[in-house]
Scaffold this motif. Sequence first.
Motif, short mmCIF file in Angstrom:
data_model
loop_
_atom_site.label_atom_id
_atom_site.label_comp_id
_atom_site.label_asym_id
_atom_site.label_seq_id
_atom_site.Cartn_x
_atom_site.Cartn_y
_atom_site.Cartn_z
N HIS A 14 0.83 -1.21 0.00
CA HIS A 14 0.00 0.00 0.00
C HIS A 14 0.87 1.26 0.00
O HIS A 14 0.52 2.25 -0.65
CB HIS A 14 -0.93 0.00 1.21
N LEU A 15 1.98 1.21 0.73
CA LEU A 15 2.88 2.36 0.74
C LEU A 15 3.49 2.60 -0.63
O LEU A 15 3.59 3.75 -1.09
CB LEU A 15 4.01 2.12 1.75
N LEU A 16 3.87 1.52 -1.31
CA LEU A 16 4.45 1.65 -2.65
C LEU A 16 3.44 2.22 -3.63
O LEU A 16 3.75 3.11 -4.43
CB LEU A 16 4.95 0.29 -3.12
N LEU B 287 3.43 4.99 -15.52
CA LEU B 287 3.04 4.93 -14.12
C LEU B 287 1.75 4.14 -13.93
O LEU B 287 1.65 3.31 -13.02
CB LEU B 287 2.87 6.35 -13.56
N ILE B 288 0.77 4.38 -14.79
CA ILE B 288 -0.51 3.67 -14.69
C ILE B 288 -0.31 2.17 -14.91
O ILE B 288 -0.88 1.33 -14.21
CB ILE B 288 -1.54 4.25 -15.68
N SER B 289 0.53 1.83 -15.91
CA SER B 289 0.83 0.41 -16.16
C SER B 289 1.51 -0.23 -14.96
O SER B 289 1.19 -1.37 -14.58
CB SER B 289 1.73 0.28 -17.40
N THR B 290 2.43 0.52 -14.34
CA THR B 290 3.12 0.02 -13.15
C THR B 290 2.14 -0.17 -11.99
O THR B 290 2.21 -1.16 -11.25
CB THR B 290 4.23 0.98 -12.73
N GLN B 291 1.23 0.78 -11.84
CA GLN B 291 0.24 0.70 -10.76
C GLN B 291 -0.69 -0.51 -10.95
O GLN B 291 -1.03 -1.19 -9.98
CB GLN B 291 -0.59 1.99 -10.72
#
Length: 226
Positions: free
Chosen positions: A171-173, A192-196
């Motif tokens: 959750h922190l990441l 960023l969205i892909s990583t999320q």
Amino acid sequence: MMTNLFSVFDPSTYILNISLNWLSTLLGLLLIPSTIWLIPSRHFILWNKVLLTLHKEFKTLIGFKNINKGATFIFISLFSIIMFNNFLGLFPYVFTSTSHLIMTLSLALPLWLTFMMFGWINNTQHMFAHLVPQGTPPVLMPFMVCIETISNLIRPGTLAVRLAANMIAGHLLLTLLGNTGPYLSASLLTILISTQIALLVLESAVAIIQSYVFAVLSTLYSSEVN
């Protein structure tokens, strides 16, 4: 900075000075459709297969000789409660109750205390023998007793901290990466969205794995006192 970062895990919703964040623990009941109790839906068939698989595995871990009727249901229920709460924490603005030691210790400590009391009252000789592994040289026996005693005492703490730390870490990441979104360009925002999304899939796997690990370790601890 660190105080602000970890403050997202603190209960913050209050009505009449009563913290409402812990109500997320009960939201798992809303995810169970009413039809699951009426007709054999696909959801029911899938969940039934999962429960039967867990029942067989826990029965093997406890041992066929030592098992009592319904003994595995305790650990299946424990697995279900933790998994529901882990998944609920992945939804936006839902309080993750399993990220707090209050929740995890409330599950681990009573279980461990019950196992220890049962073992020392009913199988005292077996519990003393368990402190010294078979084949230990006489010179090392006092040290082995100390080591085994310490490992027994820290078991509820390791169960609780493992679950809470794994829930907090992911959750922190996700929070740290999400906070950088407004300051990125369009191309970096796509990355960023892909990583999320990838991290969210990973967190979904962690939610299942950690609940399974908690239940399996609790089963193993119970098998040692018989």
